[in-house]
Each structure stands twice: as structure tokens, then as C-alpha cells.
Design an enzyme around this catalytic site. Sequence first.
Site, short mmCIF file in Angstrom:
data_model
loop_
_atom_site.label_atom_id
_atom_site.label_comp_id
_atom_site.label_asym_id
_atom_site.label_seq_id
_atom_site.Cartn_x
_atom_site.Cartn_y
_atom_site.Cartn_z
N GLN A 74 19.16 -59.95 9.34
CA GLN A 74 20.21 -60.78 9.94
C GLN A 74 21.57 -60.11 9.84
O GLN A 74 22.41 -60.23 10.75
CB GLN A 74 20.22 -62.20 9.33
N ASN B 126 15.78 -52.30 2.64
CA ASN B 126 14.33 -52.49 2.52
C ASN B 126 13.65 -52.40 3.89
O ASN B 126 14.28 -52.03 4.88
CB ASN B 126 14.04 -53.84 1.83
N SER C 242 12.62 -41.08 -2.38
CA SER C 242 13.32 -39.86 -2.78
C SER C 242 12.37 -38.77 -3.29
O SER C 242 11.26 -39.05 -3.71
CB SER C 242 14.30 -40.24 -3.89
N GLN D 41 14.36 -38.33 -10.52
CA GLN D 41 13.87 -38.81 -9.22
C GLN D 41 12.81 -39.87 -9.42
O GLN D 41 12.80 -40.90 -8.77
CB GLN D 41 13.28 -37.66 -8.39
N HIS E 103 13.52 -43.60 -9.78
CA HIS E 103 14.04 -44.38 -8.66
C HIS E 103 13.02 -45.38 -8.13
O HIS E 103 13.35 -46.50 -7.75
CB HIS E 103 14.41 -43.46 -7.48
N GLU F 267 14.05 -33.03 -0.12
CA GLU F 267 15.37 -33.66 -0.05
C GLU F 267 16.33 -32.97 -1.04
O GLU F 267 17.42 -32.56 -0.67
CB GLU F 267 15.21 -35.14 -0.41
N HIS F 268 15.89 -32.85 -2.29
CA HIS F 268 16.69 -32.17 -3.32
C HIS F 268 15.91 -30.96 -3.82
O HIS F 268 14.73 -31.08 -4.14
CB HIS F 268 16.90 -33.08 -4.55
N ASP G 118 24.12 -36.68 -7.23
CA ASP G 118 24.01 -38.11 -6.91
C ASP G 118 25.34 -38.81 -7.03
O ASP G 118 25.59 -39.81 -6.36
CB ASP G 118 23.01 -38.79 -7.85
N HIS H 79 25.36 -34.04 45.59
CA HIS H 79 25.88 -33.09 44.60
C HIS H 79 26.47 -31.87 45.31
O HIS H 79 27.59 -31.44 45.02
CB HIS H 79 24.76 -32.62 43.66
#
Lengths: 437, 437
Positions: free
Chosen positions: A191, A214, A237, A259, A262, A327-328, A361, A420
Site C-alpha cells: 500500500q 519484504n 545478501s 553476512q 542477516h 555482492e561483497h 555497510d 522521415h
Amino acid sequence: MPHFLDTREDGFEARFVELLGMKREDSPDVDAVVAGIIADIRARGDAALIELTAKFDRLELTPETLAFSAEEIEAEVAKVPAEERAALELAAERIRAYHERQMPHDARWIDASGAELGWRWGPVSAAGLYVPGGLASYPSSVLMNAIPAKVAGVERLVVACPTPGGAVNPLVLLAAQLSGVDMVYRVGGAQAIAALAYGTETITPVDKITGPGNAFVAAAKRRVFGRVGIDMIAGPSEILVIADGTGDPDWIALDLMSQAEHDESAQAILITTDEAFGKAVVAAVEKRLETLERRAIAGASWRDFGAVIVARDLMEAAELSNRVAPEHLELCVADPDWLSEAITHAGAIFLGAYTPEAIGDYIGGPNHVLPTARSARFSSGLSVMDFVKRTTLAKMTPGALKAIGPSAEVLAKSESLEAHGLSVRARLDALNDEGGQ
Amino acid sequence: MPHFLDTREDGFEARFVELLGMKREDSPDVDAVVAGIIADIRARGDAALIELTAKFDRLELTPETLAFSAEEIEAEVAKVPAEERAALELAAERIRAYHERQMPHDARWIDASGAELGWRWGPVSAAGLYVPGGLASYPSSVLMNAIPAKVAGVERLVVACPTPGGAVNPLVLLAAQLSGVDMVYRVGGAQAIAALAYGTETITPVDKITGPGNAFVAAAKRRVFGRVGIDMIAGPSEILVIADGTGDPDWIALDLMSQAEHDESAQAILITTDEAFGKAVVAAVEKRLETLERRAIAGASWRDFGAVIVARDLMEAAELSNRVAPEHLELCVADPDWLSEAITHAGAIFLGAYTPEAIGDYIGGPNHVLPTARSARFSSGLSVMDFVKRTTLAKMTPGALKAIGPSAEVLAKSESLEAHGLSVRARLDALNDEGGQ
């Protein structure tokens, strides 16, 4: 125990491919629910937003209390201890300094035909930043999303953050204040995304929406994409550490766990050229898992998705890392700069033993919103570039049009696009009648 | 007759909002069909691709004939008339020169804390370019997609282009050759997108897919997004012309028609400060519509979605244009540079009476793949940036870690991420034991 692989063993390739292809996240199919929520917000605006907030967040709002007032924000941020405020201020300052260097440059030049060409960058006018409520309500993420937007020159920057049962994280409000956010709405879920994209009586729509969320938030972002711009849809992650065995195994163990803690779907991988070191890291992880506050989460991630890979040499390690496109990426080796030259795909590289990923981070300066799930192969972390867009420029002189116009006419004909070609021809004819330039 | 609006009339705002919100395209819901096709390609690879090509394109292929051979390409491109080849070569050269200036720069610096920071750009390894078959098979689009990829440094660049019943456009193959494309597959539709994203026995998967296509192609691109990167999902084309009445009404009429002839869903809008000029343009369009080859398409677009708006002054015209955020914007005014400063949202600006938009479609240099459907508010045209990605870099010295590490630790604690904090603390303790830096 994590997965333990060795590039010299038979069947390594198959096991590595399996590791690469591991499905770490079950995304519940919430698309139908989200479609309904978006339609409801579009049809009924504030009324729907207030009802859905009462239903999902157990919070009764009115159009007047959808946003925090300036007084409420002041009262909340006053609760933040001085030490935390100072740390957040230092982080904001460092993130701003890093991102200010990312502003792209305009260009304009005249080429040999006399045509003036170029481009110009400009900011998105209004952006909305989603901040999750509850456990994953990270003030650092507010800084990482909001500061690039302000550096880009976004004029109106708003935050949507659910406050289930009215619970507020004062640090989130302080981070918003430090980054120059104009308004914080206490709404969340699909929403909130719908309200930001389409607007309600109270909420003016934005042009771009960023920030994690989420499954409902992610599905809503996918659905409103096109109506507004969105950042990436982030997955769980990942960290990959390449170690030559010169460091302290416990440091690496903590980096892997930073990591893993998380999310049970997070993934931590160590590639090392030193088998004994790899085993020492595994032992150090086991020891840390005895006491870590989030040991249940970190332990599950390590057990299900963690991996230690023994490689023949650092070049082989780099090649495997490029296939992961993490990612890292931490390079805990004697010469990290040398090794980094061999890295082609990674969201962020942390060089050397004194650069734990946690520095990135929070406080290093680079953005911590980075491409997950192997998408570093084709995408980049969040940056100022996400909040600007380019307008290309072209200006023909009569001479330039005479030089290149006839070729445009030929190509238009070859594509059967008569108007054109005529739009060029009409001008060329007029110029020729005039006797040319 | 197009819509005719005047900003001074009552009810203008409501009519303008209606014009902005006009739904120009009915996207058929082909998502379920596309999901099935993608699953089939993933499960059965070449066999499914060959079956689907026989079904949709009435063309029997084998794994060996999925791609054009070098000999076939040579034979086809030999058919291209010299004039068309020369025009395509000039276009390729100009597009390359423009895009070469877009290559972003790496950066690396040391800040006051002693931390080394920066970023590095690198190309996507492999890209696939979709080229529609049939009427909308435009060689110019091959150049516009392929050249930025090659300039970015993409190593492997392939094209998928359906050849219904075996029909081939030699100019498309020549454009592919001129842009450095490595392989051209004669497959199309959702099955081609799936094959590029997931690979088959014969087709190696790519990391990024760009290029226009029909509803099936668009739905497939949306579905494989995340597995690979994609460019925008383009809608029907648009042009907005701002004219002060100083030019030739017929030139403007032709420029408007050069968009309208693309598609019945295309939109051509004129905003002018001179009502009489606006009426003269409408008359010129009527006249041109009597003879244009594509008058049925252009006429329908002009009748349903065309608009002429009379504005009080050029600043008002610019503000209205910014609300439209047009894909193409022509400034046919005495001082286009001055007016362009007031433009905040547009995909491309064409400055002055001698810069018809068709120049930008073919030969100007800037890309013709531009944001449609008001998305210039938050996105840019195709560029070299679509084929590169950024890796951020951070390297702490012991001194830098001591300076900023404690703040990272404070923030980690505030977010209840213990291992994050410990990964910093373990290093700081070791440094303190050593007596510091």
C-alpha cells in the site's frame, strides 16, 4: 558444517555449478494480493491506505497523521544517545563525500560536419524511499538511499516506513533528518508503494522508488515499474572472501558471520589457497556460533549455504569468484591490489585484512545497496546515477544538414518510413533553393 | 483532426491531464503463454527452440542452421546497394564517435582518514540484441543497440532476429556486421529471449538483453529480468514540438508525421505560442496525409492521439512539455538554446529548425532508443552505461580503521548486528595490542 569443495577433486565442477545454482529464497507468490492492494489505493486513495495500515500495522491513522509532524520527529530524535548520533553523522558525512564524486558531467561539442552534439544530466524531481519496519529497519540503509538522491539534486525526497503498533525507530528518523528527507510517512507494504507511485489525496506521487522490503514490497515495486522508476529487487545478501592464509582465521570467520547473521538465506563463501587455513576458519566459525546473539540465523545460513573452496592458486580463486559475481568480495591476501585486477564481476571489493565488509555497510563511504544473486554480472550498486537521467542534444546547422541529411534520407527510404525522409528532404530543398549556405 | 487545446480556455487543465493520461496501447496479456515458452526452452533447449521456430516462423532449422554462417552473411550483405551501404557506414561511424565519449571513468583516492576509496567500471561479458522481423526490422536499431555494447567493451555480442518463412533483411545483417556482432541467430519471439537468457546446447547464455519487440518479447524480457539485465520496455513513440511560429508549417507537419507513421499508437504533439501557426500546421498535415504512403497509420495516430496546444508564451510551453516528458522534443524556435535551459524532462532534444527528429533516428550520433510513456522523468536513453557496471573499492589502513571503525561498531550495535561489530572490534583489539599503527 558448510559445503567443503576442492578444485583438485573429481566432480568439483558439478558441485560448484550446484552451489552457483542453489535456490536460496522461496519467494511466496503474493502478486494477486498486491495487485488488489494497488487497485484499492488507486481507487480510494487515503481511505484505503488508512484501512490497510489499520489492518496490517494495527495502527489507526488519519490523513493528518499519515506523516510524522516536525515536532514528533524532533521528540523522537532527541532520544538518540550522543554516541549513536555522532556515529550516524560521521557515516552521513563520509557517504556524502563519496557520492559527491559520482555526479556525471554534461558534454557538448561540435563535430567535423558542424553538428553540435552532447547531453545533459538532470535529477529526478521526486523520489520515495522505502524503509522496512521491525527488525530490518536499518538507519544505515536510510543514509545509503537518501544521500545519493540528495546529492543528485532530487528536490522532493520522502520516506515510507511502517510503524507496526506505533513502534518507531528514532535512529531511522534521525538518519532521514541528517540526509535531508522532506517527509516521513508511517505506512508500509504494497500500500505504501502504491501510494508513492500513484499518489493519494495526501501523498503527492514520486517519480522513482528505491529501498528494500519484504515480498509484498518487492512485488509492488515490480508492478509499479514503468509508472515510476525503481532500483533493483534485492535478494538475500552474500559475501565471498578470497584468502591466501596470511590473516587471522577468526577475522575471516567474523566477516563470514556478518553476512550469515542477516538472514537464513544469506550466503558466505570462503575461497582459499591454503586448506589448513580453510579448516581453521571453519573451526573459528563453529566457536563464534556458540555465543553469537543471532547464532540461530547465522548457523542456518552457514550450514545450508556456506561454502569453503580450496583453490590451486589465487588466479583460480579469482576466476571462481567471477563466476559467482558476489555482492561483497573481500580480498584478504598479501597483495590485494594485484589480485583485484583479475576481478571482473563483483558489487564491491574490500581490499586487505583491515577492511572488513562491515566497514562498507556503515561508514566506508561506498553504497551498501549492491547487486545480489549474481547480478553483479550486469548491474551496479545504488549510486547518484540512479537519481539522474540524461537528455541527449543535437543541433544541425544548414551545413551539417547538407552533409549528413542525404544519408538519413537513404536510410529512411530503406526502412520505408517516407515522412522521415521527407522531413529531411523539405529542409534540404529549401536550402538548395536559397543557394545553400 | 487532432485535439486542439488552448491554455487560456476554461477547462484546459482537465483536458491536458486527460491527454497525459491517455492509454495508447492495449497490451495483450500474453504472460501465461510466455511463461510456458520459457519453461519449454529451459527444459528442452535447442529442440524446443527449433519446434517453436517452425510453428511461429514457418522455418525449419537444425542446431547447425540456428545461426547464419559467415558465407550466408557475406552473400546477403553483397545484395545491399552501394548508396545504402555508404549511408549505413556513415551512420555507424557517427554513432560510434558519439558513444565513445560516454565511457565512464574510474576513480581512486585517499581520504583524510587514510582510507583508499574508489570505483572501477567494467563491461558486461556477453550481450544479446533482439531485432524484430518483418516490417519493424530496422537496421538503424541494430546500430543503436550494438555499437554502444561494443564501445563498452562487451566481448561477445549476439543478435536474435526472426526470419519468418526465411525472409531476411540484408541491411540488418550488414548493420550487424558493421557494428561487430559475433553471431546472428534466426530465431525470434519469447523463445529467442529465453534461449539468450538461459542458453541451449547451441546458444551460450548472455548477461544482458536489449532491443525492441512485440508483446511476447516484452513479456519475456520482463520475466527473465534478474536472471539477466534488460533495457527498458519501450512503448509507442512520441514527439513533442515547441514552435514559436518562425518556421515553415510544412516542416513541422512532416516532423509530426514522422512519428505518427511509426504506429497508430504513436503520439505527435505541437505546442505553439502562435495560434495561426498551429492552424497552418494542422492544414499542412491534412495535405501531407493525402499522399503519404503510410497515411492510414499516420492518420489514425494523428486523429486519435495528435494534439495542438496554444500556449501563452514559451516558458508555459516548456512547463507543459516537462509534464509530458516526451521521448523526442523539437525546439523549433528562434533561440532554441535559451529555451532548452527550461527543459527538465525529455529523452532527446533537437535544437532549431534544421534538426528534424529523423536526423536523430539515423545519423545524428545520439541513440534513438529513448524513454517513452513519460518515463523520461526517471530514465535515460540507451547508452554505453547500459553495458558497463561499477565495482566499488574500499581499502582501510590500520590508521583508517582506528579512525572510523569505532563508529561502525556503534552503528552495528544499534542495528543488533553483533558479528558486524565484532568483525571490526577483533581488528581494533589486535591493533591496540600491537601498540597501534
